[in-house]
Design a protein around this motif. Sequence first.
Motif, PDB file in Angstrom:
ATOM      1  N   GLU A   1       0.837  -1.196   0.000  1.00 45.80           N
ATOM      2  CA  GLU A   1       0.000   0.000   0.000  1.00 45.80           C
ATOM      3  C   GLU A   1       0.873   1.247   0.000  1.00 45.80           C
ATOM      4  O   GLU A   1       1.860   1.328   0.731  1.00 45.80           O
ATOM      5  CB  GLU A   1      -0.911   0.033   1.230  1.00 45.80           C
ATOM      6  CG  GLU A   1      -1.815   1.259   1.241  1.00 45.80           C
ATOM      7  CD  GLU A   1      -2.629   1.391   2.501  1.00 45.80           C
ATOM      8  OE1 GLU A   1      -3.776   1.865   2.395  1.00 45.80           O
ATOM      9  OE2 GLU A   1      -2.132   1.034   3.591  1.00 45.80           O
ATOM     10  N   ILE A   2       0.474   2.209  -0.816  1.00 44.64           N
ATOM     11  CA  ILE A   2       1.096   3.524  -0.844  1.00 44.64           C
ATOM     12  C   ILE A   2       0.045   4.505  -0.351  1.00 44.64           C
ATOM     13  O   ILE A   2      -1.064   4.536  -0.876  1.00 44.64           O
ATOM     14  CB  ILE A   2       1.523   3.936  -2.274  1.00 44.64           C
ATOM     15  CG1 ILE A   2       2.298   2.828  -2.989  1.00 44.64           C
ATOM     16  CG2 ILE A   2       2.272   5.251  -2.247  1.00 44.64           C
ATOM     17  CD1 ILE A   2       3.580   2.421  -2.346  1.00 44.64           C
ATOM     18  N   ALA A   3       0.379   5.294   0.662  1.00 41.96           N
ATOM     19  CA  ALA A   3      -0.558   6.282   1.206  1.00 41.96           C
ATOM     20  C   ALA A   3       0.150   7.624   1.322  1.00 41.96           C
ATOM     21  O   ALA A   3       1.299   7.694   1.749  1.00 41.96           O
ATOM     22  CB  ALA A   3      -1.072   5.839   2.565  1.00 41.96           C
ATOM     23  N   ALA A   4      -0.525   8.687   0.936  1.00 45.53           N
ATOM     24  CA  ALA A   4       0.034  10.038   1.014  1.00 45.53           C
ATOM     25  C   ALA A   4      -0.869  10.914   1.863  1.00 45.53           C
ATOM     26  O   ALA A   4      -2.102  10.795   1.812  1.00 45.53           O
ATOM     27  CB  ALA A   4       0.167  10.641  -0.385  1.00 45.53           C
ATOM     28  N   ILE A   5      -0.240  11.784   2.631  1.00 40.36           N
ATOM     29  CA  ILE A   5      -0.990  12.757   3.420  1.00 40.36           C
ATOM     30  C   ILE A   5      -1.813  13.634   2.479  1.00 40.36           C
ATOM     31  O   ILE A   5      -1.362  13.973   1.386  1.00 40.36           O
ATOM     32  CB  ILE A   5      -0.032  13.632   4.274  1.00 40.36           C
ATOM     33  CG1 ILE A   5      -0.799  14.582   5.197  1.00 40.36           C
ATOM     34  CG2 ILE A   5       0.906  14.441   3.400  1.00 40.36           C
ATOM     35  CD1 ILE A   5      -1.491  13.920   6.331  1.00 40.36           C
ATOM     36  N   ASP A   6      -3.004  13.982   2.904  1.00 45.09           N
ATOM     37  CA  ASP A   6      -3.799  14.957   2.167  1.00 45.09           C
ATOM     38  C   ASP A   6      -3.428  16.331   2.727  1.00 45.09           C
ATOM     39  O   ASP A   6      -3.793  16.656   3.857  1.00 45.09           O
ATOM     40  CB  ASP A   6      -5.291  14.696   2.350  1.00 45.09           C
ATOM     41  CG  ASP A   6      -6.152  15.662   1.556  1.00 45.09           C
ATOM     42  OD1 ASP A   6      -5.657  16.736   1.156  1.00 45.09           O
ATOM     43  OD2 ASP A   6      -7.335  15.363   1.352  1.00 45.09           O
ATOM     44  N   PRO A   7      -2.672  17.125   1.980  1.00 47.71           N
ATOM     45  CA  PRO A   7      -2.224  18.411   2.517  1.00 47.71           C
ATOM     46  C   PRO A   7      -3.364  19.367   2.851  1.00 47.71           C
ATOM     47  O   PRO A   7      -3.225  20.203   3.737  1.00 47.71           O
ATOM     48  CB  PRO A   7      -1.312  18.971   1.435  1.00 47.71           C
ATOM     49  CG  PRO A   7      -1.589  18.180   0.223  1.00 47.71           C
ATOM     50  CD  PRO A   7      -2.182  16.884   0.640  1.00 47.71           C
ATOM     51  N   VAL A   8      -4.490  19.243   2.179  1.00 52.71           N
ATOM     52  CA  VAL A   8      -5.631  20.096   2.497  1.00 52.71           C
ATOM     53  C   VAL A   8      -6.137  19.766   3.905  1.00 52.71           C
ATOM     54  O   VAL A   8      -6.394  20.666   4.710  1.00 52.71           O
ATOM     55  CB  VAL A   8      -6.755  19.952   1.445  1.00 52.71           C
ATOM     56  CG1 VAL A   8      -8.023  20.661   1.888  1.00 52.71           C
ATOM     57  CG2 VAL A   8      -6.282  20.492   0.095  1.00 52.71           C
ATOM     58  N   ALA A   9      -6.229  18.489   4.217  1.00 48.05           N
ATOM     59  CA  ALA A   9      -6.666  18.084   5.554  1.00 48.05           C
ATOM     60  C   ALA A   9      -5.671  18.533   6.612  1.00 48.05           C
ATOM     61  O   ALA A   9      -6.055  19.016   7.681  1.00 48.05           O
ATOM     62  CB  ALA A   9      -6.855  16.569   5.610  1.00 48.05           C
ATOM     63  N   SER A  10      -4.382  18.395   6.336  1.00 52.15           N
ATOM     64  CA  SER A  10      -3.377  18.753   7.340  1.00 52.15           C
ATOM     65  C   SER A  10      -3.299  20.263   7.572  1.00 52.15           C
ATOM     66  O   SER A  10      -2.886  20.697   8.641  1.00 52.15           O
ATOM     67  CB  SER A  10      -2.007  18.189   6.970  1.00 52.15           C
ATOM     68  OG  SER A  10      -1.479  18.835   5.845  1.00 52.15           O
TER      69      SER A  10
END
Length: 128
Positions: A92-101
């Motif tokens: 699995e590849i997961a990336a932070i959602d910068p809008v949420a952060s």
Amino acid sequence: MAYYFSKTLPVGFDAASQRVTEALKQGGFGIITEIDVKRTFKEKLGTDFRNYRILGACNPKLAYEALQLEDKVGTMLPCNVVVQEITQDRTEIAAIDPVASMQAIDNPELKASAQRVQTLLRKVIESL
């Protein structure tokens, strides 16, 4: 609101790590940090853990823009991308959602910048 977006690849951990690194590069991101969680837990805790790597992805132009808008936003940089082994042939590849952060920061210009980063990161993940 979800704080990340992800995709599971039908490949092993090493192949997935290589693919995501190349996709990030093609998407305008460099890897400025890399944390091997499995190795760190073994060294520091003496415990086993699955293959799990945290990549600190950075688009220099957009990071510069964000730091011009909000000088403390560096506490939230770089954008973390996780590569984790699910099974021997699934990663699995997961990336932070910068809008949420960036929700905690009351700066409309920064939110617009975060949306541009979100678009680029989503394209990277979708391209895998």
